[in-house]
Enzyme design. Structure first.
Site, PDB file in Angstrom:
ATOM      1  N   PHE A   1       0.865  -1.193   0.000  1.00 16.23           N
ATOM      2  CA  PHE A   1       0.000   0.000   0.000  1.00 16.23           C
ATOM      3  C   PHE A   1       0.891   1.230   0.000  1.00 16.23           C
ATOM      4  O   PHE A   1       1.726   1.408   0.886  1.00 16.23           O
ATOM      5  CB  PHE A   1      -0.913   0.033   1.231  1.00 16.23           C
ATOM      6  CG  PHE A   1      -1.823   1.227   1.218  1.00 16.23           C
ATOM      7  CD1 PHE A   1      -3.090   1.143   0.661  1.00 16.23           C
ATOM      8  CD2 PHE A   1      -1.413   2.454   1.726  1.00 16.23           C
ATOM      9  CE1 PHE A   1      -3.928   2.259   0.616  1.00 16.23           C
ATOM     10  CE2 PHE A   1      -2.232   3.570   1.686  1.00 16.23           C
ATOM     11  CZ  PHE A   1      -3.494   3.467   1.131  1.00 16.23           C
TER      12      PHE A   1
ATOM     13  N   ASP B   1       9.176   2.857   1.593  1.00 11.79           N
ATOM     14  CA  ASP B   1       8.013   3.643   2.010  1.00 11.79           C
ATOM     15  C   ASP B   1       7.788   3.419   3.504  1.00 11.79           C
ATOM     16  O   ASP B   1       7.310   2.376   3.921  1.00 11.79           O
ATOM     17  CB  ASP B   1       6.795   3.200   1.188  1.00 11.79           C
ATOM     18  CG  ASP B   1       5.522   3.926   1.593  1.00 11.79           C
ATOM     19  OD1 ASP B   1       5.493   4.559   2.670  1.00 11.79           O
ATOM     20  OD2 ASP B   1       4.536   3.847   0.833  1.00 11.79           O
TER      21      ASP B   1
ATOM     22  N   LYS C   1       2.209  10.590   8.267  1.00  5.55           N
ATOM     23  CA  LYS C   1       1.555  10.098   9.491  1.00  5.55           C
ATOM     24  C   LYS C   1       2.231  10.600  10.778  1.00  5.55           C
ATOM     25  O   LYS C   1       2.138  11.774  11.100  1.00  5.55           O
ATOM     26  CB  LYS C   1       1.507   8.567   9.465  1.00  5.55           C
ATOM     27  CG  LYS C   1       0.518   8.017   8.423  1.00  5.55           C
ATOM     28  CD  LYS C   1       0.421   6.507   8.537  1.00  5.55           C
ATOM     29  CE  LYS C   1      -0.521   5.882   7.532  1.00  5.55           C
ATOM     30  NZ  LYS C   1      -1.884   5.761   8.017  1.00  5.55           N
TER      31      LYS C   1
ATOM     32  N   THR D   1       2.350  24.165  -4.724  1.00  3.87           N
ATOM     33  CA  THR D   1       2.191  25.456  -4.035  1.00  3.87           C
ATOM     34  C   THR D   1       2.753  25.414  -2.622  1.00  3.87           C
ATOM     35  O   THR D   1       3.593  26.229  -2.259  1.00  3.87           O
ATOM     36  CB  THR D   1       0.706  25.870  -3.987  1.00  3.87           C
ATOM     37  OG1 THR D   1       0.245  26.043  -5.326  1.00  3.87           O
ATOM     38  CG2 THR D   1       0.528  27.186  -3.228  1.00  3.87           C
TER      39      THR D   1
END
Lengths: 500, 500
Positions: free
Chosen positions: A217, A326, A357, A381
């Site tokens: 995931f 990851d 997280k 941005t």
């Protein structure tokens, strides 16, 4: 609130009573708690089943605005403290899920409130800058003090982003850019590349791929989603890329009984990785990078050995693919080390490490070579949020001051031992207890029983999350102590006893 | 700081002096300012060229951590106020770019500071929830008070996200899910869909497309980037989707002189849109949605007529494509209406409207039909940030209390008139002045002159941004008054005089 908080002394004495008086089997959890969290509550306190009437009312109200199918209940974050989440009906639950693993040091930690009360910090909240063009003058210092102080080995560069998906999307882009620059050598992009990229075509938008693992995931935006393979509900109906997907080892437990089988399984997966890299190169869609979680979280808390990761790292190196670890869910201390990949003990574990997280801001660390060669190639941005860096710096201070990684190791050991004992006691119900630090999981006999157990635990004051098909995942905050482990184990044990 | 702030009275008298004593031609800007911003400075104040020595030093420091090629200078956000951005060297610039159009009511607005000083708000900052599963009990009220109070016509549903890219990525997903559900009718997904989606293959990951426009900008994550076609630097080396790209009208200015040509140009583009929809359907990659900005911003402030948008909306309806209006840059009041698409005056302007920047949180509004049918299909850990909703609610209060949309209309008219006068005065240098509200732009003769002008204006205390190949875009805050328009026009006029 103050009335429901108790002093540390009182908590310890209550804890002892609770220990003796709580119902159910007591084979598990013999150790006494040594530490308590100052600003914590003393234990769960349930007033209604969950969701209670107030949560149901609010769900109806919100249901007119959004899909509320995933909402468990509504929370009173003012009243939540430490390891305890309080809901809109005044139910207080021991929280082992912590907002999908994203609350590092518990609710309303005094250190974070203190930070908010410092008037010097207010403008950071009020004026969110476009970090890539107009960073605050304290940004280099703040990022050095916060993120760089926990930089993975071999990495001195970091790019912040607003969330986990944006972190991975941009990490992928960094790998693509790096890969193409490597292919080009000293020559710049051709005219054909410059024109074709504007209309989404090769060679400007090249047919490169990211190799990912079944069960992995990495987020739900379109790029990330092409590497996510944990649940159908995430992927159905969304166009994707034809990128290679390798099997992730399916280890058999207990590990010590299946040494040979598991080694074979890992070898099979690694062989498949190499085959896929070759095959996709032949297909004209070379693998620019490999992305992997140190522990597949959403996909079911799937672990692999250090040997597996070490060999995979070598395969990436051999084939010229970037290696992206990851750590969005595993990072931030919950495995007992700040990064889960530190458990591998490698000198050169990764080219790129993404996070979010528990780090409160998204982003990724990377080796020098993975920095985009030109400005505005990795850009948006906001590019993160300095107010989150402020919180992170303070979270890191608390982790160091309170030795929370050691605490996590200690609590994690107690939790895993407790789970081992429970699965020995309930072999028809529980299996495959596994974990690192407090990042633990256990399998339940089937998904329906798992789901029922989760709801029953919630009504008993323990909030847990599921993962994979039939696992329960444990994702407490870093201030989850042995005391809380035993609280949980007792409640869980009582529940299991009813299922026997 | 207090010493450099001046009272309103003093400001107005200084303004008068400045007006009389400032050098250069004074054909432009004859009106006197009627309003001043209470907490604003009185004008620019420059101490060094920009970037000054402190900014250069900080860039060196940050350069060891990140690519700083896009950094203009470092900012002192404590000292920045209202329309003025103060840099690390104490230079105070009138800010007409506002962090890429993302500061709605100026720097350090007292209303936002007041919000921060309210102790009831602190827990919202300290405990960021996973909004999709455990929303705060005040969330339905807060979202009603903030976002829903500015919901576009026909929309009562909103989904928050962390940034503009995530907003568009998820809006695309919502369109894909809606499109496939529409195709399926009452039957659920087939077994083949359920299994194929896990390995990125059709039919589970269908070959659907989003139609976008050349010159459009919708973000830089992989899904968004497949619809972004404004600059090579955004797209080179990133794999993409084979999705249709229509031409966006290239209008000739002044509009009143090219009525017929512009109508033809818009008809040509619309025809191409229909052709592409048919062609991509035949290719087996049906267009699930059309995404467009009401004014193409990053791509060069390209406008189209109400007639164009009205016909495009009808084409989407006719071909069963969702119509997604991306208001990330145009939304929030800068065009004089809260949403730029309100200028179209349509009863049913869109199926989905995405936002970010001035709204402080990302997200998208959508019609009921565009809500994903199941939980967890549109989902991530944070799904926005309630602390940003807090700020937004207060920003909306200020906009209403101070009638800022009217102010924007007034300032915008003054700005555009000033630009018209300047381009009449410097026809070799300037052309195509255009805009709506203060969302204005003007073209410079070539990119080098444009870039030089931007730097020179900065050194004179006016911070501006470019867009497209050779445009200057104006993106002031909503508190940018006529007074500031004239300040800017005078400084700009002086610069242009030197270029003559």
């Amino acid at each position: 609130m103050a009335t429901s908080l108790i002093s540390r002394q009182l908590a310890l004495s209550l804890q002892k009573n609770l220990w003796l008086s709580a119902p159910g089997c007591r084979h598990v959890s013999k150790a006494a708690a040594k530490t308590q969290v100052e600003f914590d509550y003393d234990g769960p306190s349930m007033k209604t089943t969950v969701p209670g009437p107030r949560s149901q009312e609010l769900a109806k109200q919100l249901g007119d605005i959004q899909n509320v199918g995933a909402v468990h209940f509504f929370c009173n974050y003012e009243e939540s403290r430490g390891n305890y989440l309080v809901d809109a009906d005044g139910n207080r639950m021991l929280d082992l899920y912590t907002q999908i693993s994203s609350i590092p040091i518990g609710y309303n930690h005094p250190a974070l409130h203190k930070l908010m009360s410092n008037p010097n910090n207010l403008t950071t909240f009020v004026n969110r800058p476009a970090l890539g063009i107009l960073p605050p003058d304290n940004f280099p210092d703040k990022i050095t003090e916060s993120l760089l102080s926990v930089a993975p080995i071999g990495m001195t560069r970091v790019q912040t982003m607003a969330c986990g998906s944006c972190s991975n999307e941009n990490a992928f882009k960094a790998m693509f850019i790096w890969y193409r620059n490597k292919e080009r050598g000293v020559s710049g992009p051709s005219d054909e590349e410059l024109t074709s990229c504007m209309i989404n075509q090769a060679p400007g938008c090249p047919d490169l791929s990211i190799l990912s693992f079944m069960g992995g995931f990495h987020g739900r935006t379109l790029g990330c989603l092409a590497t996510t393979h944990s649940k159908i509900i995430h992927k159905l109906d969304v166009p994707s890329f034809d990128w290679p997907i390798a099997p992730f080892p399916k280890l058999q437990y207990p590990l010590e009984e299946f040494t040979r089988e598991n080694a074979q399984e890992e070898a099979r997966c690694l062989e498949e990785v190499e085959d896929l890299i070759v095959k996709w190169r032949q297909k004209g869609k070379p693998v620019a990078g490999i992305v992997i979680e140190p522990i597949q979280a959403e996909g079911g808390d799937n672990h692999a050995s250090v040997d597996f990761f070490s060999k995979l790292r070598n395969i990436a190196r051999k084939h010229g693919c970037a290696f992206h670890v990851d750590e969005v869910q595993t990072g931030g201390g919950c495995t007992g080390k700040f990064w889960a990949h530190e458990h591998w003990g490698m000198d050169d574990p990764a080219d790129i490490v993404s996070f979010s997280k528990k780090l409160l801001t998204g982003g990724y660390f990377h080796k020098d070579a993975l920095q985009a060669d030109k400005a505005y190639r990795i850009f948006n941005t906001w590019m993160g949020d300095p107010s989150k860096n402020l919180f992170l710096a303070e979270v890191l201070n608390v982790i160091r001051r309170e030795n929370l990684l050691e605490e996590v190791t200690r609590s994690g050991k107690a939790l895993l031992n407790g789970l081992y004992e429970l699965q020995a006691q309930y072999p028809g119900l529980l299996s495959r207890a596994r974990g690192q630090g407090t990042f633990c999981a256990i399998d339940i006999c089937d998904d329906k029983t798992r789901d029922r157990l989760l709801l029953q635990a919630r009504d008993k004051g323990v909030f847990l999350g599921g993962c994979g098909d039939r696992s329960i995942r444990f994702r407490p905050a870093l201030i989850f102590k042995e005391y809380h482990v035993h609280l949980f184990l007792n409640i869980f044990n009582d529940l299991l006893a009813q299922h026997k």
